[in-house]
Design an enzyme around this catalytic site. Structure first.
Site, PDB file in Angstrom:
ATOM      1  N   LYS A   3       0.849  -1.209   0.000  1.00 64.26           N
ATOM      2  CA  LYS A   3       0.000   0.000   0.000  1.00 64.26           C
ATOM      3  C   LYS A   3       0.881   1.254   0.000  1.00 64.26           C
ATOM      4  O   LYS A   3       2.082   1.177   0.328  1.00 64.26           O
ATOM      5  CB  LYS A   3      -0.906  -0.029   1.234  1.00 64.26           C
ATOM      6  CG  LYS A   3      -0.149  -0.085   2.552  1.00 64.26           C
ATOM      7  CD  LYS A   3      -1.038  -0.539   3.709  1.00 64.26           C
ATOM      8  CE  LYS A   3      -0.241  -0.575   5.001  1.00 64.26           C
ATOM      9  NZ  LYS A   3      -0.995  -1.194   6.107  1.00 64.26           N
TER      10      LYS A   3
ATOM     11  N   TYR B 298      15.637  31.298   2.852  1.00 61.78           N
ATOM     12  CA  TYR B 298      14.473  32.099   3.249  1.00 61.78           C
ATOM     13  C   TYR B 298      14.616  32.559   4.687  1.00 61.78           C
ATOM     14  O   TYR B 298      15.013  31.792   5.574  1.00 61.78           O
ATOM     15  CB  TYR B 298      13.187  31.277   3.126  1.00 61.78           C
ATOM     16  CG  TYR B 298      12.710  31.123   1.700  1.00 61.78           C
ATOM     17  CD1 TYR B 298      12.401  32.234   0.912  1.00 61.78           C
ATOM     18  CD2 TYR B 298      12.542  29.858   1.144  1.00 61.78           C
ATOM     19  CE1 TYR B 298      11.957  32.084  -0.398  1.00 61.78           C
ATOM     20  CE2 TYR B 298      12.093  29.695  -0.156  1.00 61.78           C
ATOM     21  CZ  TYR B 298      11.802  30.812  -0.925  1.00 61.78           C
ATOM     22  OH  TYR B 298      11.364  30.654  -2.213  1.00 61.78           O
TER      23      TYR B 298
HETATM   24  C1  LIG Z   1      -0.119  -2.088   6.784  1.00 63.41           C
HETATM   25  C2  LIG Z   1      -0.650  -3.362   7.252  1.00 63.41           C
HETATM   26  C3  LIG Z   1       0.184  -4.481   7.432  1.00 63.41           C
HETATM   27  C4  LIG Z   1       1.687  -4.434   7.300  1.00 63.41           C
HETATM   28  O1  LIG Z   1       2.274  -3.979   8.498  1.00 63.41           O
HETATM   29  P1  LIG Z   1       3.870  -3.906   8.678  1.00 63.41           P
HETATM   30  O2  LIG Z   1       4.052  -3.430  10.052  1.00 63.41           O
HETATM   31  O3  LIG Z   1       4.352  -2.916   7.656  1.00 63.41           O
HETATM   32  O4  LIG Z   1       4.415  -5.263   8.422  1.00 63.41           O
HETATM   33  C5  LIG Z   1      -0.423  -5.692   7.749  1.00 63.41           C
HETATM   34  N1  LIG Z   1      -1.755  -5.783   7.925  1.00 63.41           N
HETATM   35  C6  LIG Z   1      -2.579  -4.722   7.778  1.00 63.41           C
HETATM   36  C7  LIG Z   1      -4.033  -4.895   8.002  1.00 63.41           C
HETATM   37  C8  LIG Z   1      -2.058  -3.487   7.455  1.00 63.41           C
HETATM   38  O5  LIG Z   1      -2.880  -2.431   7.346  1.00 63.41           O
END
Ligand SMILES: *Cc1c(COP(=O)(O)O)cnc(C)c1O
Length: 378
Positions: free
Chosen positions: A40, A269
């Protein structure tokens, strides 16, 4: 050619490191279990286009994303590995998931009636994974009775295939594992009941990266690994458990100009940098428009030049920032300045950067912007 690659400020991705991480993590898995690679938010800022085809080649069993459009992007890359959407999907878009073989999450009993009315009989069956709330109280069905009911009803919905069931740990990275243990126990009890009623879907999954190192024996059919795949521990506290990983990303930009500034002169800046000594100031074409937090200015952040740490000074602007290279006299225009990752024997970890900002590595990585080319090496 991607014109972004004409910009020397870029994200370099180490394919060998990714390969190493996948193999090493696979080696810790029970035989019956596979990796669901969580990609994601543009593969945690690394670049879905670059890493997903490679992960598919490396044989990960499944991909997970947060939104349907992220899942559809994977399909446009010609990757046909199964994909699960962890977050909500609008009912009117469900036929797209059906058509592309994308699995969606059912985390609310009310969603079942929307499945009935939205699915197209002319398309293949939609795969669904039921999400159980075992204590996180984010997405999920909390009452055991309700989970059982939903699974029963889903079996009768035409065009639905119940493929999976899962839950998510809220505190797997904390020193005290009791809470995560309780969530695991609740899930295990639910599965025992589902087994007895012949309702257990084929794919069960619970662990994220932190859960995986602490409860490897509870890996079920899939482990949902995100940050660890990219070579970063889910918490600095768990760094030693993940010491075998290799970071995949290096964020680098060139020294594009050098200035000699006399004591008392200012730069940037608001005259944000004030020279206290004769100073060699390097200008680097990277800024908060690329995801370098402005809060790293004024000496709060560091970068690597010729394998040595130098401070980020003055105000970070949208497209440029300053590093003070007075103490690295051999620094020259064209030298690469590393903001995340390794240079020589030095390493700038996203956790170190996050710590300076009062946030977590996940946020540092996912803020890296679309202007940066993601260049795969190796
Ligand atoms: C993002 C997510 C993961 C992955 O978690 P990590 O800590 O990056 O391994 C697993 N399960 C769900 C439901 C997530 O939203």
């Amino acid at each position: 050619m991607d014109p972004r690659t004409c910009r020397a400020s870029r994200i370099e991705l180490d394919a060998d490191a990714l390969r190493h991480n996948v193999l090493a993590l696979t080696g810790l898995l029970p035989r019956s279990s596979g990796i669901m690679a969580v990609v994601k938010a543009n593969a945690y800022g690394h670049g879905v286009r670059q890493l997903v085809p490679l992960l598919a080649e490396l044989g990960v069993s499944y991909f997970a994303v947060a939104t349907l459009s992220e899942a559809l992007e994977i399909r446009t890359l010609g990757v046909d590995t199964p994909v699960l959407v962890l977050g909500p999907v609008d009912a009117e878009c469900l036929p797209d998931a059906q058509a592309q073989g994308i699995a969606v999450t059912v985390f609310d009993p009310a969603f079942v009636s929307r499945l009935r009315t939205s699915l197209k009989s002319s398309l293949p069956r939609l795969k669904v994974h039921v999400k159980v709330d075992t204590g996180m109280h984010r997405w999920g069905i909390g009452r055991e009775e309700e989970v059982v009911d939903v699974l029963r009803i889903l079996r009768e919905v035409p065009k639905v295939e119940v493929e999976g069931i899962y839950t998510h740990l809220a505190r797997a990275d904390e020193p005290d594992v009791d809470d995560a243990e309780r969530q695991h126990e609740r899930f295990a009890r639910l599965l025992a009941r589902l087994d007895a009623e012949g309702l257990t879907p084929p794919l069960r999954h619970v662990n994220n990266s932190a859960g995986f190192v602490r409860f490897p024996e509870r890996s079920y059919d899939l482990v949902r690994l995100g940050i660890s795949l990219y070579g970063i521990p889910p918490s600095p506290r768990l760094a030693s458990s993940f010491a075998f990983l290799r970071p995949v990303m290096r964020l680098t930009a060139p020294i594009a100009q050098l200035h000699l500034i006399a004591p008392g002169e200012t730069a940037g800046y608001g005259g944000g940098f004030v020279a206290r000594r004769p100073t060699r100031l390097a200008v680097v074409p990277l800024g908060y428009g690329d995801g370098i937090f402005r809060a790293l200015g004024d000496g709060r952040g560091e970068a690597l030049v010729r394998g040595r740490r130098v401070p980020i000074v003055g105000r970070v602007s949208m497209d440029a920032l300053f590093v003070d290279v007075t103490d690295v006299p051999e620094a020259s225009v064209g030298d690469s300045v590393v903001f995340l990752g390794t240079q020589g024997t030095e390493f700038l970890s996203p956790w170190e950067v996050a710590d300076r900002l009062g946030t977590i590595a996940y946020e540092v990585l996912t803020q890296l912007g679309p202007r940066l080319a993601r260049v795969l090496r190796g």
